[in-house]
Design a protein around this motif. Structure first.
Motif, mmCIF file in Angstrom:
data_model
loop_
_atom_site.group_PDB
_atom_site.id
_atom_site.type_symbol
_atom_site.label_atom_id
_atom_site.label_comp_id
_atom_site.label_asym_id
_atom_site.label_seq_id
_atom_site.Cartn_x
_atom_site.Cartn_y
_atom_site.Cartn_z
ATOM 1 N N GLN A 130 0.807 -1.212 0.000
ATOM 2 C CA GLN A 130 0.000 0.000 0.000
ATOM 3 C C GLN A 130 0.843 1.267 0.000
ATOM 4 O OE1 GLN A 130 -3.423 -0.034 -0.408
ATOM 5 N NE2 GLN A 130 -2.946 2.109 -0.867
ATOM 6 N N ASP A 131 1.950 1.270 0.740
ATOM 7 C CA ASP A 131 2.790 2.469 0.790
ATOM 8 C C ASP A 131 3.402 2.770 -0.575
ATOM 9 O OD1 ASP A 131 2.847 3.288 3.729
ATOM 10 O OD2 ASP A 131 3.384 1.172 3.869
ATOM 11 N N LYS A 133 2.102 1.808 -3.442
ATOM 12 C CA LYS A 133 0.991 2.200 -4.312
ATOM 13 C C LYS A 133 0.633 3.668 -4.089
ATOM 14 C CE LYS A 133 -2.528 -0.546 -4.974
ATOM 15 N NZ LYS A 133 -2.421 -0.862 -6.417
ATOM 16 N N ASP A 134 0.636 4.100 -2.828
ATOM 17 C CA ASP A 134 0.335 5.505 -2.531
ATOM 18 C C ASP A 134 1.395 6.422 -3.131
ATOM 19 O OD1 ASP A 134 -1.888 4.691 -1.141
ATOM 20 O OD2 ASP A 134 -0.970 4.905 0.843
ATOM 21 N N PHE A 135 2.656 6.016 -3.018
ATOM 22 C CA PHE A 135 3.741 6.793 -3.615
ATOM 23 C C PHE A 135 3.546 6.903 -5.124
ATOM 24 C CE2 PHE A 135 7.648 6.545 -6.083
ATOM 25 C CZ PHE A 135 8.315 7.689 -5.687
ATOM 26 N N SER A 136 3.216 5.791 -5.756
ATOM 27 C CA SER A 136 3.046 5.775 -7.204
ATOM 28 C C SER A 136 1.856 6.628 -7.634
ATOM 29 C CB SER A 136 2.858 4.333 -7.686
ATOM 30 O OG SER A 136 2.824 4.273 -9.092
ATOM 31 N N THR A 137 0.782 6.570 -6.858
ATOM 32 C CA THR A 137 -0.393 7.393 -7.161
ATOM 33 C C THR A 137 -0.050 8.874 -7.089
ATOM 34 O OG1 THR A 137 -1.885 5.696 -6.290
ATOM 35 C CG2 THR A 137 -2.750 7.937 -6.464
ATOM 36 N N GLN A 138 0.753 9.236 -6.085
ATOM 37 C CA GLN A 138 1.206 10.625 -5.946
ATOM 38 C C GLN A 138 2.022 11.045 -7.163
ATOM 39 O OE1 GLN A 138 4.078 11.144 -2.843
ATOM 40 N NE2 GLN A 138 4.426 13.302 -3.286
ATOM 41 N N SER A 141 -0.147 11.529 -10.218
ATOM 42 C CA SER A 141 -0.879 12.786 -10.096
ATOM 43 C C SER A 141 0.008 13.965 -10.480
ATOM 44 C CB SER A 141 -1.386 12.950 -8.661
ATOM 45 O OG SER A 141 -2.036 14.189 -8.495
ATOM 46 N N VAL A 177 7.987 3.065 2.380
ATOM 47 C CA VAL A 177 8.089 3.091 0.920
ATOM 48 C C VAL A 177 9.384 2.423 0.472
ATOM 49 C CG1 VAL A 177 8.422 4.606 -1.077
ATOM 50 C CG2 VAL A 177 6.607 5.096 0.566
#
Length: 227
Positions: A130-131, A133-138, A141, A177
């Motif tokens: 999840q960490d 994935k959150d980094f990649s989403t950021q 964006s 991450v």
């Protein structure tokens, strides 16, 4: 030869290996193979390793990649990420360097090496990471999705680049991450090496969460192994 107990009654006598262990401690104690299969996996894996080691065209690459892989399991996470991706760059270029320009990014080399024909590994970031994935989403964006695919290869390369370059895009990467990036980098290395060794048995999947059985068949277990 027969076996007897203390009362001279004949007992079953079994010769062989019942348990195998990693040669080292700490994070390098991670074992690719089941430790309670009596060592049955080792001959298959070693024969595949030796086939490449005995090939003068592959020997230097295999020795270098395994050396960097082992060292990436020691020390701080950020050091492991850099060493693991150096190993990935070396072996991926060896696999697909004849069809992709050497000016392309490591992410493209890695993505091509993981494709269905070669290994059959999905290049998406695992759901349990999840960490990462959150980094990649950021990142997606920030880039508005124009240049950044947001898959596993691109995410770990982006993190490696941020670690080694003087200018930091992300103001310091969290330990979580970095750990995700290291685990994914090491897993990519493990499956690529196992595939090149033409190994078909069970292996320990480091992507499994703690309460799951980590042993499973390699993704290509029932496929033709012509590479």
């Amino acid at each position: 030869m027969k076996a007897v107990d203390q009362d001279d009654r004949e007992m079953v006598l079994e010769w062989g290996i019942t348990h195998t262990e990693s040669w080292s401690q700490g994070r390098t104690a991670w074992s690719w193979l089941p430790t309670i299969d009596g060592g049955d996996s080792l001959p298959q894996l070693f024969s595949g390793f030796w086939r490449l080691y005995d090939d003068s065209d592959w020997r230097d690459t295999i020795c270098t990649v395994i050396d960097w892989y082992l060292n990436s399991n020691n020390g701080p996470f950020h050091v492991g990420i850099i060493l693991a991706q150096a190993a990935l760059e070396s072996i991926c270029y060896k696999i697909v360097g004849n069809i992709i320009s050497d000016k392309e990014s490591l992410a493209k080399f890695l993505r091509a090496s993981l494709n269905e024909k070669e290994i059959g590994i999905d290049d998406k970031i695992p759901e349990s990471f999840q960490d990462l994935k959150d980094f990649s989403t950021q990142k997606v964006s920030q880039e508005r999705g124009k240049y950044y695919k947001g898959d596993g290869p691109e995410a770990i390369v982006e993190i490696r680049n941020d670690l080694i370059h003087k200018k930091k895009k992300y103001g310091g990467l969290s330990v979580e991450v970095q750990l995700d990036a290291l685990r994914l980098s090491l897993w990519y290395l493990e499956v690529i090496l196992l595939r090149k060794f033409e190994y078909r048995g069970q292996y320990m999947n480091r992507l499994r969460i703690a309460d799951e059985n980590p042993f499973e068949n390699v993704p290509w277990a029932n496929e033709n192994l012509e590479l």
